[in-house]
Design a protein around this motif. Structure first.
Motif, PDB file in Angstrom:
ATOM      1  N   THR A   1      -6.244   2.455  67.596  1.00  0.00           N
ATOM      2  CA  THR A   1      -5.711   2.365  66.240  1.00  0.00           C
ATOM      3  C   THR A   1      -4.309   1.763  66.320  1.00  0.00           C
ATOM      4  O   THR A   1      -3.453   2.280  67.045  1.00  0.00           O
TER       5      THR A   1
ATOM      6  N   ASN B   1      -2.921   1.118  59.121  1.00  0.00           N
ATOM      7  CA  ASN B   1      -3.562   1.245  60.434  1.00  0.00           C
ATOM      8  C   ASN B   1      -4.906   0.520  60.455  1.00  0.00           C
ATOM      9  O   ASN B   1      -5.652   0.529  59.463  1.00  0.00           O
TER      10      ASN B   1
ATOM     11  N   GLU C   1      -8.353   0.164  62.991  1.00  0.00           N
ATOM     12  CA  GLU C   1      -9.061   0.695  64.159  1.00  0.00           C
ATOM     13  C   GLU C   1     -10.037  -0.350  64.691  1.00  0.00           C
ATOM     14  O   GLU C   1     -10.730  -1.019  63.928  1.00  0.00           O
TER      15      GLU C   1
END
Length: 202
Positions: free
Chosen positions: A15, A33, A35
């Motif tokens: 992440t 963020n 991932e």
């Protein structure tokens, strides 16, 4: 737009976010963020037999990635039916391994590049066999006897006390420490039978 390539990161789920540090006119800002998953790289392992003489069986193992480039990390393991024989580290796509054996039987070994944080495992295979063949992943090495060189030195030519010294070395000049010696004349007749002789340092 900026692009960053990281070829050393280990496989796994990551992440990340990106932060612009700003300047005198623009404030800093951080992205949301993101991932993503990094997958391990497939490998291919091949074997080249450098030496097949007893006592000095040597193989060169080559490991490449999915694009044919040399793999620069990891370990190669050589096993037989009884377990691990020898291991070695891969450097610049190569590992040179000496397999300890004094016998002249055929060796059947499995040569494996082991899985790690970056790469998937792979086995050296016999391309002439089908995928279903149980010997597909077996490397066969026909071990041969070590070539020798025999030398003779005349020490005494007196009747009833003729003495000679016999020296035996291998192909690299090292003394052979045991074995049998038979002395023949030019007609092939045995004139000295030393079958029970144990050579002392050649």
């Amino acid at each position: 737009m900026y692009t960053i390539t990281n070829v050393t990161i280990a496989a796994g789920v990551y992440t990340v976010n990106a932060t612009y540090l700003g300047n005198e006119n623009v404030s800093n800002i951080t992205s949301e963020n993101v991932e993503f998953t990094v997958n391990k790289i497939p490998t291919t392992t091949t074997v080249n037999i450098l030496n097949n003489t007893a006592g000095n069986v040597t193989i060169e193992v080559t490991v490449t990635n999915a694009t044919g480039e040399p793999v620069n990390m990891g370990e190669v393991v050589v096993t037989d039916a009884s377990g691990t024989i020898v291991t070695g580290n891969v450097e610049n796509g190569k590992a040179i391994l000496v397999i300890p054996t004094e016998n002249t039987d055929t060796l059947y070994v499995n040569v494996t590049y082991t899985e790690n944080t970056h790469y998937y495992p792979s086995n050296a295979t016999n391309s002439s066999l089908s995928e279903e063949d149980p010997y597909k992943n077996i490397t066969q090495i026909d071990v041969t006897r070590i070539p020798t060189i025999t030398g003779v030195e005349i020490l005494n030519t007196t009747l009833s006390n003729v003495t000679i010294r016999v020296s035996v070395t291998n192909q690299t000049g090292e003394s052979v420490e045991k074995g049998n010696v038979t002395i023949l004349d030019t007609d092939g007749n045995v004139i000295g039978d030393l079958d029970e002789l144990v050579l002392d340092n050649g």
